[in-house]
Write a protein that holds these residues in place. Structure first.
Motif, PDB file in Angstrom:
ATOM      1  N   ASN A 165       1.859   6.925  -4.400  1.00 39.28           N
ATOM      2  CA  ASN A 165       2.428   6.956  -3.048  1.00 39.28           C
ATOM      3  C   ASN A 165       1.734   5.894  -2.219  1.00 39.28           C
ATOM      4  OD1 ASN A 165       1.983   8.100  -0.028  1.00 39.28           O
ATOM      5  ND2 ASN A 165       4.013   8.631  -0.787  1.00 39.28           N
ATOM      6  N   ALA A 166       2.516   5.123  -1.473  1.00 42.02           N
ATOM      7  CA  ALA A 166       1.945   4.072  -0.625  1.00 42.02           C
ATOM      8  C   ALA A 166       2.563   4.142   0.763  1.00 42.02           C
ATOM      9  CB  ALA A 166       2.187   2.694  -1.240  1.00 42.02           C
ATOM     10  N   VAL A 167       1.722   3.964   1.760  1.00 44.78           N
ATOM     11  CA  VAL A 167       2.163   3.894   3.162  1.00 44.78           C
ATOM     12  C   VAL A 167       1.501   2.675   3.771  1.00 44.78           C
ATOM     13  CG1 VAL A 167       2.364   5.102   5.349  1.00 44.78           C
ATOM     14  CG2 VAL A 167       2.197   6.423   3.231  1.00 44.78           C
ATOM     15  N   ILE A 168       2.285   1.801   4.388  1.00 47.32           N
ATOM     16  CA  ILE A 168       1.742   0.574   4.957  1.00 47.32           C
ATOM     17  C   ILE A 168       1.909   0.582   6.474  1.00 47.32           C
ATOM     18  CG2 ILE A 168       2.294  -0.683   2.838  1.00 47.32           C
ATOM     19  CD1 ILE A 168       4.598  -2.025   4.390  1.00 47.32           C
ATOM     20  N   PRO A 169       1.183  -0.305   7.179  1.00 48.11           N
ATOM     21  CA  PRO A 169       1.378  -0.429   8.627  1.00 48.11           C
ATOM     22  C   PRO A 169       2.835  -0.775   8.948  1.00 48.11           C
ATOM     23  CG  PRO A 169      -0.614  -1.568   7.946  1.00 48.11           C
ATOM     24  CD  PRO A 169       0.115  -1.174   6.690  1.00 48.11           C
ATOM     25  N   PRO A 170       3.377  -0.344  10.066  1.00 50.42           N
ATOM     26  CA  PRO A 170       2.683   0.277  11.200  1.00 50.42           C
ATOM     27  C   PRO A 170       2.445   1.781  11.068  1.00 50.42           C
ATOM     28  CG  PRO A 170       4.996  -0.029  11.731  1.00 50.42           C
ATOM     29  CD  PRO A 170       4.790  -0.632  10.374  1.00 50.42           C
ATOM     30  N   LEU A 171       2.997   2.422  10.022  1.00 45.07           N
ATOM     31  CA  LEU A 171       2.778   3.863   9.900  1.00 45.07           C
ATOM     32  C   LEU A 171       1.326   4.178   9.582  1.00 45.07           C
ATOM     33  CD1 LEU A 171       5.959   5.096   7.987  1.00 45.07           C
ATOM     34  CD2 LEU A 171       5.602   4.730  10.415  1.00 45.07           C
ATOM     35  N   ALA A 172       0.704   3.398   8.700  1.00 49.65           N
ATOM     36  CA  ALA A 172      -0.712   3.583   8.382  1.00 49.65           C
ATOM     37  C   ALA A 172      -1.530   2.754   9.366  1.00 49.65           C
ATOM     38  CB  ALA A 172      -0.988   3.158   6.941  1.00 49.65           C
ATOM     39  N   VAL A 173      -2.166   3.418  10.298  1.00 48.83           N
ATOM     40  CA  VAL A 173      -2.792   2.745  11.442  1.00 48.83           C
ATOM     41  C   VAL A 173      -3.981   1.880  11.021  1.00 48.83           C
ATOM     42  CG1 VAL A 173      -3.922   3.100  13.664  1.00 48.83           C
ATOM     43  CG2 VAL A 173      -2.023   4.576  12.990  1.00 48.83           C
ATOM     44  N   ASP A 174      -4.800   2.364  10.090  1.00 48.00           N
ATOM     45  CA  ASP A 174      -6.040   1.678   9.731  1.00 48.00           C
ATOM     46  C   ASP A 174      -5.917   0.852   8.456  1.00 48.00           C
ATOM     47  OD1 ASP A 174      -7.435   2.821  11.910  1.00 48.00           O
ATOM     48  OD2 ASP A 174      -7.666   4.682  10.778  1.00 48.00           O
ATOM     49  N   GLY A 175      -4.729   0.413   8.137  1.00 46.22           N
ATOM     50  CA  GLY A 175      -4.511  -0.354   6.914  1.00 46.22           C
ATOM     51  C   GLY A 175      -3.754   0.462   5.890  1.00 46.22           C
ATOM     52  N   SER A 176      -3.191  -0.200   4.904  1.00 50.67           N
ATOM     53  CA  SER A 176      -2.351   0.461   3.915  1.00 50.67           C
ATOM     54  C   SER A 176      -3.102   1.578   3.201  1.00 50.67           C
ATOM     55  CB  SER A 176      -1.854  -0.560   2.888  1.00 50.67           C
ATOM     56  OG  SER A 176      -1.072  -1.557   3.513  1.00 50.67           O
ATOM     57  N   ALA A 177      -2.384   2.676   2.941  1.00 48.08           N
ATOM     58  CA  ALA A 177      -2.954   3.818   2.214  1.00 48.08           C
ATOM     59  C   ALA A 177      -2.236   3.916   0.873  1.00 48.08           C
ATOM     60  CB  ALA A 177      -2.777   5.105   3.015  1.00 48.08           C
ATOM     61  N   LEU A 178      -3.015   3.980  -0.200  1.00 46.72           N
ATOM     62  CA  LEU A 178      -2.479   4.049  -1.554  1.00 46.72           C
ATOM     63  C   LEU A 178      -3.097   5.254  -2.253  1.00 46.72           C
ATOM     64  CD1 LEU A 178      -0.934   2.750  -3.984  1.00 46.72           C
ATOM     65  CD2 LEU A 178      -3.023   1.445  -4.437  1.00 46.72           C
ATOM     66  N   THR A 179      -2.255   6.131  -2.781  1.00 45.39           N
ATOM     67  CA  THR A 179      -2.727   7.327  -3.487  1.00 45.39           C
ATOM     68  C   THR A 179      -2.120   7.353  -4.879  1.00 45.39           C
ATOM     69  OG1 THR A 179      -2.726   8.483  -1.361  1.00 45.39           O
ATOM     70  CG2 THR A 179      -2.997   9.821  -3.345  1.00 45.39           C
TER      71      THR A 179
END
Length: 449
Positions: A181-195
């Motif tokens: 699962n990946a979430v990138i800005p602008p939704l991820a405020v502090d940088g892209s989140a990768l799980t």
């Protein structure tokens, strides 16, 4: 005065005796070395792009051939350095560049590590791991946000997915079935989140679940009999409770001569039977078209002459189609549902059926559930990281407007044993009708299951 001038002055004042490097000088040296390795990595990457171009990201490119070309360019660039690297730094640079080009950068070593079950990237400079159910941080880092985004793009593009500002969230999978699962800005405020939730190359077997305490021997024998007898089973639990692993194990009890259709958001089930058709949902394209969701696949699966339908996760209106399938001759279906307990599982399914917008009476929905579902296997992840089946619950019948449930096996205490409740389940009659025999001693109270 510069650092070098201060060091020279210190040596002179000490009578030119050798001055041991201070922690500051060691850190400066390490930083300089790291900068040089990063510079070499950038040079190699640019050279590879020039020589190999799009082949680096071609999913159809033979991996061994690509690895051979990458190593050839890598040896050429490293050999051309004016200041040769030490053997240790050369080996480190080679490994990091290889991981970056052929793998997934700084997280590649953790994906190879069999003790790591989940990798969590919170922005470019923070990587967490899960080992034995516990979280730990690491010293590994991405160079910057662009480096992390390149890695995410590499993962999702290989399975035909995309992630950008217009579609900033994505579910994907690695070639080995690991869920991404990946979430990138602008939704991820502090940088892209990768799980990345890793899926074992050698998946756990039923014997493994018994050995590690997830299942008891008695519950194992009972569930194996229920699957062989074509009972409909729901595996429920919270996120990370191990539902997919248990679903995989239950599916292993399906006879080899049956046709199985699996339906998933990201294909990760690893069934060993020969006759398996795997279907995977698809998101909409950049124009907002072409989406194929789980409900579409469930409806289509009914036309594929399935003996069994296995759904990785029911999370939307596809619950209605699953109930319809279970009630129209497609017995032996297995699926997972997110919930906090057996009773909550029924409430969740009820809610998801309402999402279909059919305006069905509540009693009609509950009658469908009571008729379709035979067993709920509920699993929990405890604070110590262990994952255990806490309930094997039979769905009985309607009494008034309420569906009655009966626990067949229940965990006697946290970290305890899965023991029989002492009640003989009604489904034993279905087992006998299907010619499947279970030992009545499995349900004796006080006996360890």
């Amino acid at each position: 005065m510069s650092l070098a001038d201060r060091l020279a002055a210190a040596r002179e004042s000490a009578g030119h005796e050798l001055v041991e490097p201070t922690p500051l000088t060691e850190r400066m040296s390490q930083l300089g070395k790291q900068d040089r390795i990063e510079e070499i990595k950038g040079t190699v990457h640019a050279e590879l792009l020039q020589q190999l171009g799009p082949q680096l990201y071609d999913a159809d490119m033979d991996h061994d051939e690509l690895a051979e070309r990458v190593h050839a360019v890598l040896a050429e660039v490293l050999g051309a350095q004016e200041k040769p690297l030490s053997h240790r730094d050369r080996a480190r640079a080679t490994q990091e560049i290889t991981d970056d080009i052929l793998g997934y950068g700084p997280i590649e070593p953790f994906l190879r590590d069999p003790t790591v079950s989940e990798v969590m990237v919170n922005g470019a400079h923070q990587i967490w791991l899960e080992r034995d159910g516990r979280l730990e941080t690491t010293a590994a880092r991405f160079v910057d946000e662009a480096h992390l985004r390149r890695t995410i793009d590499k993962i999702v593009s290989r399975v035909g997915r995309r992630v950008d500002e217009s579609s900033p969230m994505v579910d994907a999978r690695l070639p080995d079935g690991s869920r991404v699962n990946a979430v990138i800005p602008p939704l991820a405020v502090d940088g892209s989140a990768l799980t990345i939730r890793k899926f074992a190359a050698d998946p756990l077997t039923a014997e493994d679940l018994v050995a590690n305490g997830t299942l008891s021997p008695g519950a194992h024998d009972f569930l194996a009999a229920c699957v062989r007898a074509r009972l409909n089973v729901i595996v429920s639990g919270s996120t990370g409770a191990g539902k997919t692993t248990t679903l995989n194990v239950l599916s292993s009890f399906i006879p080899a001569d049956e046709r199985i259709v699996t339906i998933e958001d990201a294909a990760e089930l690893q069934l060993k039977q020969d006759h398996v058709v795997r279907l995977e949902s698809r998101p909409a394209n950049i124009e907002g078209r072409g989406e194929v969701d789980t409900r579409d696949l469930v409806r289509n699966a009914l036309r594929m002459r399935p003996d069994r339908i296995v759904v990785g996760e029911v999370r939307d209106a596809s619950a209605l189609d699953m109930l319809q399938a279970m009630n129209t001759g497609h017995d032996g279906s297995i699926c997972t549902v997110h919930s906090n307990g057996p009773r909550d599982t029924l409430a969740r399914i009820e809610t998801m059926v309402l999402m279909a917008g059919m305006d069905l009476p509540m009693r009609a929905i509950r009658e469908q559930m009571a008729s379709a579902i035979d067993l709920i296997v509920h699993q929990t992840r405890f604070k110590d990281g262990s994952r255990r089946v806490t309930h094997v619950t039979e769905v009985e019948r309607m009494e008034g407007d309420v569906i009655t449930l009966q626990d067949v096996f229940v965990l006697d205490r946290p970290g305890g044993d899965l023991v029989p409740s002492g009640l003989r389940p009604k489904v034993v009659e279905k087992l006998e009708y299907a010619g499947v025999v279970v030992d009545p001693a499995l349900f004796v109270p006080g006996r360890r299951a």
